[in-house]
Enzyme design. Structure first.
Site, PDB file in Angstrom:
ATOM      1  N   SER A  67       1.100   2.947   6.748  1.00 17.91           N
ATOM      2  CA  SER A  67       2.151   2.267   5.965  1.00 17.91           C
ATOM      3  C   SER A  67       3.465   2.092   6.704  1.00 17.91           C
ATOM      4  CB  SER A  67       2.426   3.035   4.678  1.00 17.91           C
ATOM      5  OG  SER A  67       1.429   2.736   3.751  1.00 17.91           O
ATOM      6  N   LYS A  70       4.627  -1.346   7.329  1.00 11.86           N
ATOM      7  CA  LYS A  70       5.104  -2.245   6.260  1.00 11.86           C
ATOM      8  C   LYS A  70       6.495  -2.842   6.484  1.00 11.86           C
ATOM      9  CE  LYS A  70       1.881  -0.400   2.899  1.00 11.86           C
ATOM     10  NZ  LYS A  70       1.598   0.646   1.929  1.00 11.86           N
TER      11      LYS A  70
HETATM   12  N1  GLN Z   1      -3.856   1.867   5.017  1.00  5.93           N
HETATM   13  C1  GLN Z   1      -3.338   2.749   4.027  1.00  5.93           C
HETATM   14  C2  GLN Z   1      -3.619   2.250   2.632  1.00  5.93           C
HETATM   15  O1  GLN Z   1      -3.311   1.161   2.281  1.00  5.93           O
HETATM   16  C3  GLN Z   1      -1.861   2.882   4.229  1.00  5.93           C
HETATM   17  C4  GLN Z   1      -1.268   3.720   3.164  1.00  5.93           C
HETATM   18  C5  GLN Z   1      -0.134   4.552   3.581  1.00  5.93           C
HETATM   19  O2  GLN Z   1       0.092   4.821   4.762  1.00  5.93           O
HETATM   20  N2  GLN Z   1       0.607   5.005   2.601  1.00  5.93           N
HETATM   21  O3  GLN Z   1      -4.174   2.983   1.860  1.00  5.93           O
END
Ligand code: GLN
Length: 609
Positions: A67, A70
């Protein structure tokens, strides 16, 4: 050279690393089977500066970005699709729900924000690219540009997430039903999974966050990864939504925009100063790295990095105020002109600003200038301004318009610093610009003198010796005694009258035209103009006083006629008419001391700061 560990930043990172080793609560994420393999004991810390220095401590092992991708992908989407298009699909509101909540903002039919999966899956589809493959190229090359090196995808993590990511598919189909995704949901979600599987180290992540701190320019490569004007939007959602349900408390304790991910990474940004990264796989119940959060809290606490700590009060940037009745341009003026400047020079006022200009720095200037009803020519000297923000430009713009409406005339001395100079160019484009205060003062004085009918003499009108400033008021016989010993010299515009270092060949009276005195600057080269000397004035007096080589260069800037009294003629005069010589010597002494007084007034006004 001191060892690297002697650097206090290294020492701080080592200390914090050692302290957080004791924390072994929390669990490694297991919902993506590949992630469950991570070594829970790992902990890596990194700080990257905007000069491109990276300080690290602990284990700098590769991990998938998850994440933490993002905010960077959000930045690329803003850059590629524009804020309006992105905001139409993804809001900026914290959810209060877990990152993988299957929900839409019912009020607006948008994803809540780009830091939760729903919003992130949508922003992944909003980067440039005609096909999903091209879009993935853009995602990978964009993340690589943030890191300053080519990044790759961990295919096994990708496969693992793709095989088990049904919840994310549910979210994606919900987004599809709201019209936020296109038909090919599977390809879009695959790009999202792939983007989460890009491999980085804590060091990479520090450079990536430092790129955000550096207004979008990677401090290692100098590449502008995203435009400056999207950075604030990215940092805003990081600050409000970046740390899952801990975002509020994180901001309270650490005070930096940040993003965490399930692989145990945290990246934080101190705008204008540094990027911070931590990696340690054990997660707390909110999904944040236990040691990563603890390390960031300690670093922020010890260095006082919280962005909302009370700042230093910003002071007025007005350094000095002076008027032309006491401080003049270096241009030599006739006695009559000097009289007018003595009487009316207060109508010319110069304000010297310095440092960084913002609202609080400029507001006092605005007030002071508008309260001054004597000023008719206003010089705003921004030579020493280092930065100027939008608020300062808006205030100065308003000030200049008001002065113009009130019948005043404003001259601007441009900043030396390139960035500030470019910003100031937008300001009042019709105001005359100067590269230094002297030029601006000379311009204002000339206008004031013109109003009083004292324009500079035209070249064809010769100022005779008897009316030369230096000789005015001397008995006629003495002027005649000098007159018989002078030679007349004519110089075309642009010719050098004499060079610095030349043998002294006498005292020059300017009969018509105008010359400029300048000196060569040491070190950087180039020349600096010291004064312009118009008809009725003289130069080269020192030749008769000390006979040493010329200290300045003199160039005719118009067709110029000079009357020259050579050192030989002067000694002849000494024999023939000691009184004439004494009077001339006194006149020279007076003129030199007058110049000295002006420089003293100039220096004294510096004390007003
Ligand atoms: N790839 C992971 C997901 O979407 C990323 C989530 C995260 O790092 N919080 O579940």
């Amino acid at each position: 050279m001191h060892p690297a560990a002697a650097n206090p930043i290294h020492r701080l990172l080592d200390e914090v690393y050692a302290e957080v080793q004791d924390l072994d609560d929390g669990e490694v994420a297991t919902y993506i089977p590949e992630l469950a393999k991570a070594d829970p004991s790992i902990c890596g810390l990194a700080v990257a500066t905007l000069d491109g220095d990276v300080y690290t401590a602990g284990d700098l092992v590769p991990f998938t970005i998850q994440s933490v991708s993002k905010p960077f992908i959000y930045a690329l989407a803003l850059a590629d699709s524009g804020p309006e298009a992105v905001l139409a699909k993804v809001g900026a509101e914290p959810t209060g729900d877990p990152f993988n909540t299957i929900s839409l903002d019912d009020l607006t039919s948008r994803a809540h924000n780009p830091m939760v999966n729903a919003g992130a899956i949508v922003t992944t589809t909003m980067v440039a690219g005609a096909t999903r493959e091209e879009q993935f190229e853009r995602l990978l090359s964009g993340l690589s540009a943030f890191a300053g090196r080519p990044l790759t995808v961990d295919e096994s993590v990708f496969e693992s997430e793709s095989a088990t990511g049904h919840r994310n598919r549910a979210i994606a189909y919900l987004m599809r039903s709201a019209g936020l995704l296109d038909e090919d949901v599977e390809q879009q979600i695959a790009n999202y999974f792939r983007q989460c599987s890009v491999v980085v180290t804590a060091r990479d992540l520090a450079v990536m966050t430092a790129t955000l701190a550096n207004a979008g320019v990677n401090p290692l490569t100098g590449v502008e990864v995203i435009p400056r004007d999207v950075v604030a939007s990215v940092l805003t959602v990081m600050a409000t939504c970046g740390m899952y349900d801990y975002s509020g408390e994180w901001l309270y304790r650490v005070g930096l925009p940040a993003k965490s991910g399930v692989s145990g990474a945290v990246g934080a940004v101190l705008p204008g100063q540094l990027g911070l990264a931590a990696h340690s796989p054990r997660l707390d119940p909110q999904g944040n790295s236990v040691r990563g959060v603890a390390a960031c809290e300690r670093i922020s606490e010890r260095l006082g990095l919280h962005l909302l700590l009370p700042g230093e009060r910003v002071r007025s940037s007005l350094r000095r105020t002076y008027r032309a009745d006491t401080v003049r341009s270096r241009r030599l003026r006739s006695q009559a002109q000097r009289g007018v400047l003595d009487a009316h020079g207060a109508e010319i006022v110069a304000y010297e600003l310095g440092g960084d200009e913002g609202f609080a720095a400029v507001e006092p200037l605005v007030r002071i200038v508008l309260e001054d009803d004597k000023a008719r020519w206003v010089v705003i000297d921004m030579r020493r301004v280092t930065r100027i923000d939008r608020a300062a430009l808006a205030l100065l713009d308003g000030l200049i318009s008001q002065l113009t409406i009130d019948g005043g005339v404003v001259g601007i001395v441009e900043p030396r610093s390139q960035g500030a100079r470019v910003a100031v160019r937008e300001l009042a484009p019709r105001c005359p610009r100067f590269s230094d205060a002297d030029g601006a003062l000379e311009w204002a004085e000339t206008q004031l003198l013109h109003e009083h009918g004292l324009d500079d003499a035209l070249p064809e009108e010769l100022v005779p010796l008897a009316e030369q400033d230096l000789l005015r008021g001397l008995p006629e016989e003495i002027v005649t005694a000098i007159e018989t010993r002078i030679v007349t010299k004519v110089f075309h515009a642009g010719t050098v009258v004499f060079e610095e270092g030349d043998e002294s060949d006498g005292l020059y009276f300017v009969g018509a035209g105008q010359v400029a005195a300048d000196v060569r600057l040491g070190g950087r080269g180039g020349r600096r103009r010291l004064s312009t000397i118009a008809s009725g004035s003289s130069f080269g007096e020192l030749a008769l006083v000390d006979g040493r080589p010329r200290s300045t260069r003199i160039v005719a800037i118009e067709p110029t006629i000079c009357f020259v009294l050579s050192p030989e003629a002067f000694s002849e005069l000494w024999d023939a008419s000691p009184e004439a010589c004494a009077s001339l010597a006194m006149a020279i002494a007076r003129s030199l001391s007058e110049r000295l007084r002006y420089s003293t007034a100039d220096v004294a006004s510096l004390e007003q700061v």
